[in-house]
Design an enzyme around this catalytic site. Structure first.
Site, PDB file in Angstrom:
ATOM      1  CB  ALA A  13       8.219  63.371  73.726  1.00  0.00           C
ATOM      2  CB  THR A  73      14.069  73.136  69.762  1.00  0.00           C
ATOM      3  OG1 THR A  73      15.382  73.582  70.096  1.00  0.00           O
ATOM      4  CG2 THR A  73      13.076  74.274  69.961  1.00  0.00           C
ATOM      5  CD  GLU A  87      19.563  67.189  87.060  1.00  0.00           C
ATOM      6  OE1 GLU A  87      20.011  67.716  88.073  1.00  0.00           O
ATOM      7  OE2 GLU A  87      20.119  66.219  86.500  1.00  0.00           O
ATOM      8  CB  VAL A 113      23.013  64.791  82.077  1.00  0.00           C
ATOM      9  CG1 VAL A 113      23.812  63.541  82.446  1.00  0.00           C
ATOM     10  CG2 VAL A 113      23.867  65.760  81.297  1.00  0.00           C
ATOM     11  CG  ASP A 146      21.331  60.528  73.567  1.00  0.00           C
ATOM     12  OD1 ASP A 146      20.862  61.685  73.565  1.00  0.00           O
ATOM     13  OD2 ASP A 146      21.122  59.707  74.475  1.00  0.00           O
ATOM     14  CE  LYS A 203      21.110  61.644  77.179  1.00  0.00           C
ATOM     15  NZ  LYS A 203      20.411  60.354  77.011  1.00  0.00           N
ATOM     16  N   GLY A 242      11.992  59.906  78.018  1.00  0.00           N
ATOM     17  CA  GLY A 242      10.537  59.915  78.127  1.00  0.00           C
ATOM     18  C   GLY A 242      10.040  61.312  78.406  1.00  0.00           C
TER      19      GLY A 242
END
Lengths: 311, 311
Positions: free
Chosen positions: A6, A73, A126, A129, A197, A201, A294
């Site tokens: 995506a 990736t 950038e 996170v 996840d 971050k 997204g």
């Protein structure tokens, strides 16, 4: 461009609008490579139709002609391969690297900085996170030494589930199924709902903020939301509060877990939104919030990084 | 450093912590100048005790030795003098300029950019919009052409008054007097409560976002809060809403005025906090909020700009 999921696809599609030429697009199986610029749409169409983006492979892409490697990736833990190897190849060729892949920054930060020091290339990340939210560039603007703590909501899937549980009085399993139907949660949601996840971050933030030590996921204390009973949200609600999966970097500790926050506090963002709060030495508290995931959203962070690279 | 009010003093006091040397500090009457670095505390102490920062004047400061002029004199409208003249002098000497003074950027943006084009120096002005909040650098990161609208709460004094009126059911005059006692409002509050200050910030945003035209305060439609009856806030409250002084730059129009917003919306910040919402083409809505005024807070924006200057 290595990675054609995506985020990678969106970066490739938007690159032209931002004044860049995509000379290669690779996924794990294949690559389209052209030093004069590939036809991005044709490559993505071919991936849809035939499962490959082109006739080459990732090695052709990494050995080709480019100023900047965008590494998008999937995030992997531990040795962070194969992403780390891609970054290594580019830096050894004195190329710049922009990462959307969290693995190399969260799990091998020291190695990454060592490679960068030995290279004429620069590494930026950038997009790792907070998706579209300019978290790391804000840290850079203030200077890490002027930031005393960071906390926030850094996983949209977990936040969507908690928001829905609180608003509708529904149980975890029910809302998870709904999130999966909507495409907000993956078939195996554990990376998001177990806090991994968000923790990655926070580890990246901790690495950027730390002056003198390196963090990996193993340094984080992580608790997810999959065991959270709906009754906990009901009790919180009776008290004017709600529960969010909060990640924090405070006093050298990295922690992620469900926390009580006031119902209308800035931290209580709803749906898939993310927020980061930075505590600064001279400017009080700063909040930045927006879309934390997204394809196009995260691609804007990658492209902003490309613009920040030295000539 | 020209300007020794709250912002100028704070920049001078913090400059050392950020690795800079202050070679001059001037106010309208006097200046301390030393190419090896002035004693900032001694200059500020002298200003308190004797009303002057040193034995020189602003011309000595502008003609002295420096890489960057920080212009933090009070904002003036129309010809934006004397601030504009200070900026002109520095750019003609090929020095960089960082502005905290809104006048030259809001009222003479075209002239400012013309001077910059003819100079080896660069002009930056993050501190003019939203104090400590990185509004303009975020616009720069996304690229002005990728931002379709900006709106926000850009005046802490007006927001404090509206927050208190709504929370306590008090009238405008009562809360204004309270704000003056607390030092949140000035003796003559008209610049803040009539919307002028917020409008100047919106005009600056409009100038940065515009591709092909220049804005001044005369282009803004501005309405303040001094005539707002307490009953309007009560009516809003009964409907789950509140009123904030909102500035917006949308479709080439600059408007400031009291607007209804949902009671718990991101725009309904309380107290002296500011917030800016940016609508982006590829990344949805981004919110940045924090302290929009104050000496040290605004100084951090000035010092971040200094770090962003080319070598």
């Amino acid at each position: 461009m290595v990675g054609a999921g995506a985020v990678g696809s969106s970066v490739a599609e938007l690159a032209g609008e931002y004044g860049h030429t995509v000379t290669a697009l690779a996924d794990s199986q294949s690559a389209a490579v052209d030093p004069d610029g590939i036809d991005v749409q044709a490559a993505l169409d071919r991936k849809s139709a035939e499962g490959v983006v082109g006739g080459g492979d990732v090695t052709d892409a990494l050995d080709g002609s480019y100023d900047v490697l965008v590494e998008a990736t999937p995030t992997t833990l531990g040795d962070a391969q194969p992403g780390f190897g891609h970054v290594e190849t580019a830096l050894e060729r004195d190329r710049h690297v922009v990462l959307a892949n969290k693995g190399p920054v969260a799990e091998r930060y020291g190695d990454l900085r060592d490679l960068e020091r030995a290279s004429a290339g620069t590494v930026r990340f950038e997009a790792t996170v907070g998706g579209a939210i300019p978290v790391l560039s804000t840290v850079e603007d203030f200077g890490p030494s002027h930031i005393t703590a960071a906390r926030g909501v850094l996983n949209g899937t977990a936040n969507f589930i908690l928001s829905r549980m609180a608003a509708e009085g529904l149980g975890y399993e029910h809302v998870l199924a709904e999130a999966q139907d909507l495409g907000v949660a993956e078939a195996d949601p554990s990376f998001d709902v177990e806090g991994t996840d968000a923790a990655l971050k926070c580890v990246i933030l901790a690495n950027v903020l730390a002056e003198d030590r390196e963090y990996t996921l193993a340094d984080a204390t992580v608790e997810g939301i999959s065991d959270l009973p709906g009754s906990a949200l009901e009790l919180a609600n009776e008290d004017g509060r709600t529960i969010r999966l909060i990640g924090e970097v405070v006093d050298g500790e990295v922690r992620v877990g469900p926390r009580l926050v006031p119902e209308h506090a800035a931290l209580a963002v709803t749906g898939t939104r993310n927020i980061v709060q930075l505590e600064t030495t001279n400017a009080g508290q700063l909040n930045v919030s927006g879309r934390g995931a997204g394809g196009p959203e995260t691609a804007t962070a990658v492209l902003a990084d490309v613009d920040r690279l030295p000539e």
